[in-house]
Write an enzyme that holds these catalytic residues in place. Structure first.
Site, mmCIF file in Angstrom:
data_model
loop_
_atom_site.group_PDB
_atom_site.id
_atom_site.type_symbol
_atom_site.label_atom_id
_atom_site.label_comp_id
_atom_site.label_asym_id
_atom_site.label_seq_id
_atom_site.Cartn_x
_atom_site.Cartn_y
_atom_site.Cartn_z
ATOM 1 N N ASP A 46 0.778 -1.243 -0.037
ATOM 2 C CA ASP A 46 -0.156 -0.040 -0.103
ATOM 3 C C ASP A 46 0.815 1.347 -0.018
ATOM 4 O O ASP A 46 0.427 2.448 -0.705
ATOM 5 C CB ASP A 46 -0.926 0.188 1.052
ATOM 6 N N GLU A 47 1.977 1.136 0.761
ATOM 7 C CA GLU A 47 2.822 2.337 0.807
ATOM 8 C C GLU A 47 3.159 2.708 -0.614
ATOM 9 O O GLU A 47 3.391 3.894 -1.019
ATOM 10 C CB GLU A 47 3.937 2.091 1.888
#
Length: 716
Positions: free
Chosen positions: A248-249
């Protein structure tokens, strides 16, 4: 893990959540048929004393007051005053003028179902400290435009100021965010606070505390946000307060970059940019490969399934991204790995006893310099234990040997189960074949190590290679850096500059297999806005269905009937509510104690609403509302069955609703209708039957969804 990751956030065209719509209009009354309370009548009104005169007399009558108290009071004004100031959607625009608009960009939202201005709050809970980002957007165009950002970090302290530094003190960790949240409270206007979502994303550092401690901290943070602050917290199901996943980062950073570049959010299929991020412990790559069919074959038709595939929707476009987070290949981890590799190579050469206590030759250290490093080997290693080793740079520069060492720790020869692979056996579509011409942005340590030595915003891998050779040459080759502020001092202070630049070059060229002529771009900001994952994680929060709803601000004032003895006491409450400033689709409700203005409330499920529409012009709506309030307080609106009343502005009208708990009792509805219409002043009464109607809650379009949710909740 599933073979294909669906993005945490999906961006279909922005729209408001389903509203509780009122469908007006039933057959008109016919003289040949008996009166039906569910029909709209065109009856004539008889003259009557003014409403206020009637109220004065009714209020002062002791018998009236006694009867009213006996029934428990129609409205909370006399027993418990509930003021609910809420937005049914939070995504509904209001009409503004140039003077009243909250933004200078426009006076009306591109999509009328969205507010003109929105705020979103993201807290980056890192291992060394926490940071808050307060974003302000306008919806003048089809995609939200970022207008401004407020930013603040926690103060540095010994041992770090991140959430993880508080260990078992979960409450202390939650309170550490208070100075940051003050920025949010001060930055977001009062009118927007209840519809400004907030989320907290912690890094993997918090996970090192163990499941129990990290869970306690996250729960304490959520509780404090929900009880001490006015912002709606994103739900647990939507990752409102969580330890963020590595994939996600990287994807959020990709969203940030391409959003600020204007490459996503529009109707056209603009090619997107790739994002390469180099942190201390890991490096991330995210890009959108294209699989054009080659003339002679050899190219797959699409990206194979796997954890590397990330599907995302934004602004009406669907993206299929490649992403991977290479743990252990951040710059600090690479330093440690390379020094360990040097020691292991020396150990394998069967050097004389005591060699590890002597300075070891390391071609990645600046010529003539020495660097002490700490190295730990596991218990099953021949060198098990911790060592402080002195790494000594060569007398003459050996940049090629250093580059060889950095390439060795990439493990290019490791088995590749799903071809093609980049390094360490990790599958990656070929950049040269699937992403040959699009922009490549490199961030974080990529930026720091090149920008600080005077590299331009765009350069080729060949130029990076030349810079590396120059730096590895030692101080006698550094005269070219004399004109760059702070560069010489930085080079002399950090003996691992040659290591860092060689690793970066090897990672891009050998690891990710970017050709030497490929151009990359470095940036810390785009259009004045910080790069990173926070903005990309905040943009989805502007979309309905992203796990939050506008908060209902509830003010509860207990007042016995004897404390509201006259009209003056009533008006002290009524006159302090800014009726004309309430925005469209917001509502104010006066309800019985213990009853909430929800269809699904236990006291309301069998009921319905009588709705009267009154135009705003000339103060007519506020006057009508005042009279309805006084009728309710005087017990004239069927005190035994009336649950409350609501004031709900629309664009040109105000809907005034009288909630009754007997929606199926036609006689009761008939009496309520007659009393209400007769009680309003003549100039405030509906001019036609289209301006008022009665409807049971269960007849509304959204009723089935409510029943379904309640059933699901009961079974779980």
């Amino acid at each position: 893990m599933s073979s294909s990751n669906t993005g945490t956030w999906s961006f279909p065209p922005f729209r408001s959540s389903p509203r509780r719509r009122s469908v007006g209009g039933l057959p008109k009354h016919s003289a040949s048929q008996p009166w039906e309370p569910f029909e709209k009548t065109d009856r004539r009104y008889r003259s009557s004393p003014s409403m206020l005169q009637s109220l004065y007399m009714a209020w002062m009558a002791q018998t009236q007051r006694a009867r009213y108290l006996k029934t428990g009071g129609v409205l909370g004004l006399l027993v418990l005053f509930y003021l609910y100031f809420s937005s049914s959607s939070g995504h509904v625009s209001t009409h503004y003028t140039a003077e009243t608009s909250p933004t200078t960009r426009c006076v009306q939202a591109f999509d009328s179902s969205k507010p003109l201005v929105q705020y979103a709050i993201m807290i980056d809970a890192g291992s060394t400290g926490s940071r808050i980002h307060v974003y302000r957007f306008n919806n003048c165009g089809p995609t939200p435009e970022l207008e401004s950002e407020e930013f603040k970090m926690t103060e540095k302290k010994a041992g770090g100021s991140g959430l993880s530094s508080y260990g078992a003190d979960a409450e202390g960790a939650a309170k550490s965010l208070d100075p940051l949240l003050k920025v949010a409270v001060d930055s977001v206007p009062e009118a927007f606070k209840s519809c400004t979502p907030i989320a907290v994303k912690a890094t993997a550092g918090l996970r090192l505390l163990g499941d129990e401690m990290s869970k306690n901290i996250l729960n304490a943070v959520r509780t404090r946000l929900e009880t001490e602050y006015p912002f709606p917290v994103v739900s647990k199901e939507n990752g409102g307060v969580e330890i963020m996943k590595g994939e996600d980062e990287g994807v959020f950073a990709w969203i940030t970059t391409n959003y600020l570049l204007g490459k996503i959010g529009g109707p056209d299929n603009t090619p997107t940019a790739a994002v390469f991020d180099l942190g201390g412990g890991s490096t991330q790559i995210v890009f959108q490969p294209s699989f054009a069919v080659a003339e002679h074959g050899g190219m797959p038709e699409k990206m194979p399934d796997g954890d590397h595939k990330y599907k995302l929707g934004f602004g009406g476009r669907a993206f299929e991204l490649y992403q991977h987070s290479h743990l252990g290949y951040g710059l600090m981890s690479a330093r440690k790995a390379l020094h360990t590799h040097v020691v292991e190579k020396m150990h394998a050469s069967k050097a004389e006893a005591g060699w590890i206590m002597k300075p070891l030759a390391n071609p990645c250290i600046t010529p003539g310099e020495t660097k002490k490093v700490n190295i730990t080997f596991p218990s099953d290693h021949e060198l098990a234990g911790e060592y402080e080793v002195s790494m000594k740079g060569p007398e003459d520069a050996l940049p090629a040997q250093c580059r060889a060492l950095t390439e060795e720790i990439l493990f290019k020869d490791k088995a590749c189960d799903l071809a093609p692979c980049s390094f360490n056996g990790v599958h990656q579509p070929s950049l040269e074949k699937t992403f040959a011409r699009e922009d490549v942005y490199i961030f974080s340590y990529f930026y720091d190590r090149t920008h600080d030595l005077g590299m331009p915003d765009s350069f080729t891998i060949r130029e990076l290679h030349d810079l590396t050779a120059n730096v590895c040459g030692g101080e006698k080759h550094w005269s070219s850096f004399a004109g760059i502020e702070g560069a010489l001092a930085d080079l002399k202070d950090r003996p691992e500059w040659c290591l860092d630049l060689n690793f970066i070059t090897a990672l891009l060229h050998t690891g990710y297999e970017m050709p030497m002529h490929r151009e990359v771009k470095i940036a810390k900001k785009i259009k004045g806005n910080e790069l990173g994952w926070c903005l990309g994680a905040s943009l989805p929060l502007l979309e309905t269905g992203s796990g939050w709803q506008c908060r209902v601000k509830e003010i509860s004032l207990t007042q016995l009937i004897d404390n509201v003895p006259d009209i003056a006491a009533f008006y002290r409450i009524f006159n302090n509510i800014p009726w004309t400033t309430i925005r469209a689709r917001e509502s104010i409700h006066f309800f019985r104690a213990g009853v909430k203005p929800l269809w699904e409330d236990a006291e309301n499920v069998e009921g319905g609403c009588m709705v009267v529409k009154v135009r705003k012009d000339g103060g007519r709506a506020v006057r009508a509302w005042e009279e309805v309030c006084l009728m309710a307080c005087g017990g004239q609106l069927q005190a035994s069955v009336t649950q409350g009343i609501s004031y709900s502005p629309r664009l040109y009208w105000v809907h005034i609703s009288i909630w009754t708990k007997q929606g199926g009792n036609r006689r009761s509805v008939e009496l309520l209708t007659q009393t209400l219409l007769a009680g309003l002043s003549p100039d405030l009464r509906p001019k036609s039957s289209d301006d008022y109607y009665f409807k049971k809650h269960s007849d509304h379009q959204g009723w089935a969804d409510i029943v379904e949710r309640q059933t699901k909740a009961a079974t779980t």
